[in-house]
Design a protein around this motif. Structure first.
Motif, PDB file in Angstrom:
ATOM      1  N   ASP A   1      38.715  44.063  39.732  1.00 14.86           N
ATOM      2  CA  ASP A   1      40.933  44.207  39.583  1.00 14.86           C
ATOM      3  C   ASP A   1      41.557  44.005  39.787  1.00 14.86           C
ATOM      4  O   ASP A   1      42.891  43.662  39.948  1.00 14.86           O
ATOM      5  N   PHE A   2      41.543  43.609  41.718  1.00 15.94           N
ATOM      6  CA  PHE A   2      42.503  42.701  41.945  1.00 15.94           C
ATOM      7  C   PHE A   2      42.894  41.914  41.318  1.00 15.94           C
ATOM      8  O   PHE A   2      44.302  40.908  40.934  1.00 15.94           O
ATOM      9  N   TRP A   3      41.685  40.188  41.199  1.00 16.15           N
ATOM     10  CA  TRP A   3      42.392  39.203  40.227  1.00 16.15           C
ATOM     11  C   TRP A   3      42.519  39.893  38.664  1.00 16.15           C
ATOM     12  O   TRP A   3      43.809  38.630  38.720  1.00 16.15           O
ATOM     13  N   LYS A   4      42.020  40.675  38.733  1.00 12.85           N
ATOM     14  CA  LYS A   4      42.595  40.199  36.996  1.00 12.85           C
ATOM     15  C   LYS A   4      43.828  40.333  36.709  1.00 12.85           C
ATOM     16  O   LYS A   4      44.229  39.344  35.519  1.00 12.85           O
ATOM     17  N   PRO A   5      45.378  40.758  36.833  1.00 14.34           N
ATOM     18  CA  PRO A   5      46.106  40.718  36.380  1.00 14.34           C
ATOM     19  C   PRO A   5      47.287  39.348  37.524  1.00 14.34           C
ATOM     20  O   PRO A   5      48.355  39.193  36.260  1.00 14.34           O
TER      21      PRO A   5
END
Length: 250
Positions: free
Chosen positions: A142-146
């Protein structure tokens, strides 16, 4: 054509020679922040977080403690020791082929986000479900997704708009995959073996084929998606009766 493959957990490899052309990871700043957070953990804590034995935890504790030491850095494609990378065999690529690979191959990474083959990296171990204290309670997925989604889409569109997805399924969670599917053409080859009249996925063979197909695309500089169907490896070949991008061993 862009290719996506997964990182490997084991990182003991080394470039066989001095590589004249190297690049810097696109998300080095985020990697630095993630590594600095990992420095705070003890060997025992890393052992629990990474689900590894004490020896591997101690090795990676040392890696994070010395993360900013430039002498320890290697081109990413030579660091990983998984089966995909063994079959890719980057050590057999010429300098020109490595440059081409650097423009067309992306390697997922829980620490670095996305890497090109010749990006200089420090060795590490990290998992997608780890939650670091300064990342707002988000897993690495979830950290990398955006951060990655827009960059990834732009990278594919800047080529020919085609992604050959040879990464493991979990790596889709690094991106807003629904958006990626809407905006680019994705081909996800599958590799299955017939056993007792049924097609089954055998993980080790899938990894071997993914590495071999990546090598085939890069070595042959494939740009026509239909030429992927000519790929054969160790008895695996296209079987369109089972699906558009199904390669089987019968």
């Amino acid at each position: 054509m862009q290719i996506l493959i997964s990182c490997a957990k084991i990182m003991t490899g080394k470039a066989p020679k001095e590589i004249p052309y190297i690049t810097k990871p696109s998300f080095q700043l985020q990697a630095n922040d993630n590594a600095m957070q990992m420095v705070a953990y003890s060997v025992d804590e890393l052992q629990d977080m990474l689900h590894v034995n004490h020896e591997i935890a101690a090795e990676n504790w040392h890696r994070f403690q010395t993360f900013h030491t430039k002498e320890n850095r290697e081109p990413a494609v030579f660091c990983y020791d998984g089966m995909v990378f063994q079959k890719l065999a980057p050590e057999t690529f010429s300098d020109d082929e490595l440059r081409y690979a650097n423009d067309h191959l992306l390697i997922s990474s829980f620490l670095y986000g996305l890497l090109r083959p010749l990006d200089i990296v420090n060795k590490y171990r990290l998992e997608g479900n780890i939650v670091l204290p300064e990342n707002d309670g988000k897993s690495m997925f979830d950290f990398w997704k955006p951060i990655l989604t827009d960059w990834f889409i732009r990278k594919i569109k800047a080529d020919d708009g085609i992604l050959v997805n040879l990464a493991s399924d979990e790596m889709r969670n690094l991106f807003d995959w629904k958006r990626v599917k809407k905006e680019v053409t994705i081909v996800t080859p599958e590799f299955k073996i017939e056993r007792n009249g049924k097609l089954k996925t055998i993980v080790i063979y899938t990894k071997m084929c993914r590495g071999a197909m990546t090598r085939y695309i890069l070595k042959e500089r494939i740009t026509n998606i239909q030429l992927l169907k000519l790929f054969e490896y160790d008895g695996f070949k296209i079987d369109e009766s089972e699906g558009d991008w199904m390669f089987t061993l019968k």
